[in-house]
Design an enzyme around this catalytic site. Sequence first.
Site, PDB file in Angstrom:
ATOM      1  CB  SER A  82      46.790  31.440  41.121  1.00 19.65           C
ATOM      2  OG  SER A  82      45.714  30.657  40.620  1.00 19.65           O
ATOM      3  CB  SER A  83      41.932  33.673  43.763  1.00 19.66           C
ATOM      4  OG  SER A  83      42.334  34.118  45.048  1.00 19.66           O
TER       5      SER A  83
END
Length: 218
Positions: A82-83
């Site tokens: 989810s960066s």
Amino acid sequence: MAMALLRLLRGLAAPLSPSDWLPCNQPLSSFSASLLRNQWWLPMLAALPRLRCPSCSDGFKLLLVLLLVSAALAEVRFVASSSMAPTLHPGDRALAEKVTYLFRRPSVGDIVFFRVPTALQDCGMSKDTVFIKRVLATPGDFIEVRQGQLIVNGVARKEHYTATHTTYTMEAMRLPEGHVFVMGDNRNNSCDSRAWGPLPIGNIVGRYMMSFTRSSFQ
């Protein structure tokens, strides 16, 4: 009146005879006889490439070439973390094109795919691992973060793409030649240049073009 105009036009546009449009003004019969008699065109015909119907092996070779070319120009990558949220989410498929950086350097705002730098490889990460982050500064730029605000060359950046208000700070640094500074859009949950330093441009393998969500494949 109409009939008179029609007769006038017919008189102006007299029909052409064969001698007006045949090559060298030769009558049709003499031109055909010349072709059959001299046969100067036979060597030219023999020099033309021979055509044949494609076989199954030809089709397979063509498909293989197309696959190799497409793989050299672009590839689909799986987003595992989810960066890069909210731009990209875990499970998305992102299309990376490999042509742009043959003609120019990465620019600020580009989202790039890259092989992990040496610092992460030294920590045990495979050299074939590919990350995706956003370019925020280019060679020669000064970059820092004050109270969660990204500042490049003394100018605060307005970032509409980040996930939440950032909670980190970073000392000012100048990027060396041949390197860019990359960070994830989800600043509070991203392993990026803040942790392992500027990214060598040579590690970049492609530029993000578009993405597909999991629901689009269902």
